[in-house]
Design a protein around this motif. Structure first.
Motif, mmCIF file in Angstrom:
data_model
loop_
_atom_site.group_PDB
_atom_site.id
_atom_site.type_symbol
_atom_site.label_atom_id
_atom_site.label_comp_id
_atom_site.label_asym_id
_atom_site.label_seq_id
_atom_site.Cartn_x
_atom_site.Cartn_y
_atom_site.Cartn_z
ATOM 1 N N GLN A 292 59.650 92.328 -22.617
ATOM 2 C CA GLN A 292 60.721 92.656 -21.673
ATOM 3 C C GLN A 292 61.446 91.430 -21.148
ATOM 4 O OE1 GLN A 292 59.573 95.634 -18.828
ATOM 5 N NE2 GLN A 292 61.205 95.138 -17.390
ATOM 6 N N VAL A 293 60.812 90.269 -21.165
ATOM 7 C CA VAL A 293 61.405 89.077 -20.549
ATOM 8 C C VAL A 293 61.716 87.972 -21.563
ATOM 9 C CG1 VAL A 293 60.375 89.526 -18.298
ATOM 10 C CG2 VAL A 293 59.119 88.130 -19.957
ATOM 11 N N GLY A 294 61.621 88.271 -22.851
ATOM 12 C CA GLY A 294 61.839 87.233 -23.853
ATOM 13 C C GLY A 294 63.200 86.574 -23.751
ATOM 14 N N LEU A 295 64.258 87.380 -23.608
ATOM 15 C CA LEU A 295 65.597 86.805 -23.525
ATOM 16 C C LEU A 295 65.755 85.899 -22.308
ATOM 17 C CD1 LEU A 295 68.539 86.498 -24.401
ATOM 18 C CD2 LEU A 295 69.030 88.665 -23.228
ATOM 19 N N PRO A 296 65.449 86.348 -21.091
ATOM 20 C CA PRO A 296 65.607 85.423 -19.962
ATOM 21 C C PRO A 296 64.709 84.199 -20.026
ATOM 22 C CG PRO A 296 64.683 87.530 -19.236
ATOM 23 C CD PRO A 296 65.143 87.705 -20.640
ATOM 24 N N VAL A 297 63.512 84.325 -20.590
ATOM 25 C CA VAL A 297 62.645 83.151 -20.732
ATOM 26 C C VAL A 297 63.322 82.095 -21.604
ATOM 27 C CG1 VAL A 297 60.500 82.315 -21.781
ATOM 28 C CG2 VAL A 297 60.450 84.311 -20.287
ATOM 29 N N VAL A 298 63.808 82.521 -22.762
ATOM 30 C CA VAL A 298 64.425 81.564 -23.679
ATOM 31 C C VAL A 298 65.753 81.060 -23.116
ATOM 32 C CG1 VAL A 298 65.316 81.229 -26.013
ATOM 33 C CG2 VAL A 298 63.271 82.611 -25.649
ATOM 34 N N TRP A 299 66.550 81.949 -22.547
ATOM 35 C CA TRP A 299 67.844 81.546 -22.010
ATOM 36 C C TRP A 299 67.686 80.577 -20.839
ATOM 37 C CZ3 TRP A 299 72.335 79.902 -21.844
ATOM 38 C CH2 TRP A 299 73.195 80.017 -20.752
ATOM 39 N N THR A 300 66.706 80.794 -19.984
ATOM 40 C CA THR A 300 66.503 79.893 -18.849
ATOM 41 C C THR A 300 66.245 78.467 -19.330
ATOM 42 O OG1 THR A 300 65.662 81.686 -17.463
ATOM 43 C CG2 THR A 300 65.060 79.440 -16.813
ATOM 44 N N GLU A 301 65.404 78.328 -20.339
ATOM 45 C CA GLU A 301 65.111 76.989 -20.859
ATOM 46 C C GLU A 301 66.286 76.433 -21.661
ATOM 47 O OE1 GLU A 301 62.945 73.510 -21.385
ATOM 48 O OE2 GLU A 301 62.553 75.207 -20.038
ATOM 49 N N ALA A 302 66.938 77.289 -22.440
ATOM 50 C CA ALA A 302 68.094 76.824 -23.215
ATOM 51 C C ALA A 302 69.195 76.318 -22.289
ATOM 52 C CB ALA A 302 68.625 77.969 -24.083
ATOM 53 N N ARG B 170 68.913 75.058 -19.371
ATOM 54 C CA ARG B 170 68.525 73.755 -18.812
ATOM 55 C C ARG B 170 68.839 72.630 -19.794
ATOM 56 N NH1 ARG B 170 64.145 70.308 -18.521
ATOM 57 N NH2 ARG B 170 62.911 71.454 -20.049
ATOM 58 N N ARG B 171 68.825 72.948 -21.065
ATOM 59 C CA ARG B 171 69.065 71.957 -22.114
ATOM 60 C C ARG B 171 70.530 71.916 -22.561
ATOM 61 N NH1 ARG B 171 64.146 70.456 -24.644
ATOM 62 N NH2 ARG B 171 62.405 71.421 -23.540
ATOM 63 N N GLY B 172 71.391 72.713 -21.930
ATOM 64 C CA GLY B 172 72.797 72.710 -22.295
ATOM 65 C C GLY B 172 73.128 73.498 -23.547
ATOM 66 N N ILE B 173 72.230 74.403 -23.935
ATOM 67 C CA ILE B 173 72.448 75.228 -25.130
ATOM 68 C C ILE B 173 73.088 76.544 -24.698
ATOM 69 C CG2 ILE B 173 71.316 76.445 -27.032
ATOM 70 C CD1 ILE B 173 69.090 74.286 -26.842
ATOM 71 N N PRO B 174 74.200 76.948 -25.286
ATOM 72 C CA PRO B 174 74.888 78.159 -24.826
ATOM 73 C C PRO B 174 74.145 79.429 -25.204
ATOM 74 C CG PRO B 174 75.994 77.260 -26.754
ATOM 75 C CD PRO B 174 74.936 76.254 -26.366
ATOM 76 N N ILE B 175 74.388 80.469 -24.440
ATOM 77 C CA ILE B 175 73.694 81.738 -24.676
ATOM 78 C C ILE B 175 74.082 82.338 -26.022
ATOM 79 C CG2 ILE B 175 75.398 83.210 -23.506
ATOM 80 C CD1 ILE B 175 72.949 84.764 -22.346
ATOM 81 N N GLU B 176 75.255 81.990 -26.537
ATOM 82 C CA GLU B 176 75.640 82.507 -27.847
ATOM 83 C C GLU B 176 74.620 82.124 -28.916
ATOM 84 O OE1 GLU B 176 77.523 80.894 -25.524
ATOM 85 O OE2 GLU B 176 79.580 80.716 -26.313
ATOM 86 N N ARG B 177 74.114 80.899 -28.849
ATOM 87 C CA ARG B 177 73.125 80.460 -29.833
ATOM 88 C C ARG B 177 71.801 81.175 -29.625
ATOM 89 N NH1 ARG B 177 72.648 74.551 -31.962
ATOM 90 N NH2 ARG B 177 72.036 75.836 -33.738
ATOM 91 N N VAL B 178 71.436 81.377 -28.368
ATOM 92 C CA VAL B 178 70.190 82.097 -28.078
ATOM 93 C C VAL B 178 70.243 83.500 -28.674
ATOM 94 C CG1 VAL B 178 68.774 83.066 -26.230
ATOM 95 C CG2 VAL B 178 69.705 80.745 -26.010
ATOM 96 N N VAL B 179 71.366 84.189 -28.479
ATOM 97 C CA VAL B 179 71.502 85.544 -29.026
ATOM 98 C C VAL B 179 71.442 85.509 -30.551
ATOM 99 C CG1 VAL B 179 73.023 87.548 -29.202
ATOM 100 C CG2 VAL B 179 72.765 86.369 -27.010
#
Length: 454
Positions: free
Chosen positions: A349-359, A361-370
């Motif tokens: 249930q929390v995989g996306l926010p976990v990865v996005w929160t860290e990304a 912080r590193r300046g990685i856009p959410i588009e790449r996370v998705v």
């Protein structure tokens, strides 16, 4: 997100229209209107085009529209160990986290999915439980079931999982290197990946035993060399057979050069990592905190940073959760003794926010996370029409507020047991709505389908 009033059905060409300033199409956000008909994206137009639907939804200023995530590494455990998880609870958790498709692992259910008969048992259990999202199935490779692989392919499994080390459950034993290669030879011309839990048993046997409450002792018992040796075995088998191979839950950055070199050589290999390896670090694991136990283990800060580098340069292809919950009496067995507690992280249930929160912080856009969590898993497993907002694709969508914060409360998560190492963490990225085939998934709706690889 606001929803306008319904339009008279006879005057609206679409079942649903979602409009907003930030809609993720072809890897970039743009102002757009998305028209859905019969569960499929039928039109994507510039914002202001005036598409009309029986139902209208407008994104709020702080929201984005992304494709529903595809999680190809989920342990549902039903039937046989439904007290660990189950199709009803797992798929509700998936929907709450913006995941619209999962592919279920062949263990830890009883029977494991190593034959067509076992697959049918699992499908009956899934149908009886009810599904909030779509579900596909992996088959399993165990000693002695080579004759079952082609029939399972004909029944629509997406590929086959095996272990090179003890799986933790007796009904799903590991395979030897020759057995792995024999299975790859069967599957090389069938375009199904062999997905491998890659830790080498000989290296683990020679490592210090894990006993007690100190996380450092557990970490030493599953050294990076175990992953490197096993991944070398997988690469060489794939090289000789031409089969597709996929490395599951990569935790050791030391193996990245091996995978990168194999890709350069034309070996058909991909790799995944998981939210816990990208967000948690060994230095922060408290003594006796077995909620953090998983195999392979969460490693040190420098290793985490290198995994992010592997994602950014394409050596690692995708991010999936390896959602693997267990009841408290197993997860906390031994009063904090890492050797006795069951290994597995609950995070669907929390995989996306976990990865996005860290990304973030590193300046990685959410588009790449998705991309790593939607289109890339769908592509690896061959889940057609999923993981993207495109004309002709499934209208599986998630509305997310990327800047909104929330504190994880394990007791309020939808999966069966209120156990997760993220309990109490503040994360960014709130999933506000999930659509499956253009229909909102809320109130325990069970519109999910069982998928078959075509």
């Amino acid at each position: 997100m606001s929803r306008g009033g319904p339009v008279e059905a006879g005057t609206a060409p679409y079942d649903l229209v979602v409009t907003g300033a930030r809609v993720l199409v072809a890897g970039a956000f743009a102002p757009a209107e998305v028209g859905v008909r019969d569960g499929t994206v039928a039109a994507i137009e510039s914002l202001g085009a005036g598409l009309e639907g029986v139902r209208m939804a407008r994104l709020a200023d702080d929201e984005v529209l992304i494709p529903g995530l595809v999680d190809t590494h989920v342990h549902v455990n039903e039937p046989g160990r439904t007290e660990w998880e189950g199709f009803r609870t797992a798929t509700r958790a998936a929907a709450a986290g913006g995941v619209t498709t999962i592919v279920d692992m062949p263990l830890n259910s009883i029977p494991p999915t190593t034959s067509v008969a076992a697959l049918e048992v699992k499908r009956r259990a899934a149908a009886a439980a009810g599904l909030s999202v779509d579900v596909g199935f992996w088959g399993g490779i165990v000693p002695g079931n080579l004759a079952d692989l082609r029939p399972l392919v004909a029944e629509g499994v997406y590929g086959f999982k095996c272990f090179l080390v003890d799986s933790g459950v007796p009904e799903f034993p590991p395979v030897t290197a020759p057995e792995l290669e024999a299975a790859m030879r069967v599957l090389a011309d069938l375009d199904r990946p062999v997905i491998v839990h890659a830790e080498d048993p000989a290296v683990i046997r020679s490592a210090p035993a894990a006993n007690g409450r100190r996380y450092a002792d557990f970490l030493a018992s599953r050294p990076p060399a175990a992953e490197a040796a096993a991944i070398t075995t997988v690469i060489e088998a794939a090289r000789r057979t031409g089969a597709r191979a996929h490395i599951l839950h990569l935790s050791s950055a030391a193996a990245l050069p091996l995978i990168a070199a194999a890709k350069r050589d034309g070996v058909r290999i991909t790799a995944e990592t998981c939210p816990h390896y990208l967000s948690l670090v060994a230095e922060d694991v408290p003594a006796g905190a077995t909620d953090y136990k998983c195999c392979p283990p969460i490693r040190e800060t420098d290793n985490r940073d290198a995994l992010w580098g592997g994602l950014e340069d394409g050596t690692i292809d995708l991010v999936v959760t390896d959602h693997s919950p267990a009841p408290a009496d197993l997860k906390h067995a031994g009063d904090g003794d890492f050797a006795e507690a069951w290994g597995g992280i609950a995070s669907l249930q929390v995989g996306l926010p976990v990865v996005w929160t860290e990304a973030r912080r590193r300046g990685i856009p959410i588009e790449r996370v998705v991309g790593w969590m939607a289109s890339a898993p769908a592509r690896m497993a061959g889940v057609e029409g999923k993981g993207q907002i495109a004309v002709g694709a499934a209208a599986d969508l998630a509305v997310v507020a990327p800047d909104a914060e929330f504190a994880v409360d394990a007791a309020r998560l939808e999966h069966r047991h209120p156990i997760t190492p993220y309990d109490g963490r503040t994360l960014q990225g709130v999933v506000r709505a999930t659509y499956l085939a253009g229909e909102p998934v809320d109130g325990g709706a069970t519109r999910g389908r069982m998928l078959r690889h075509p």
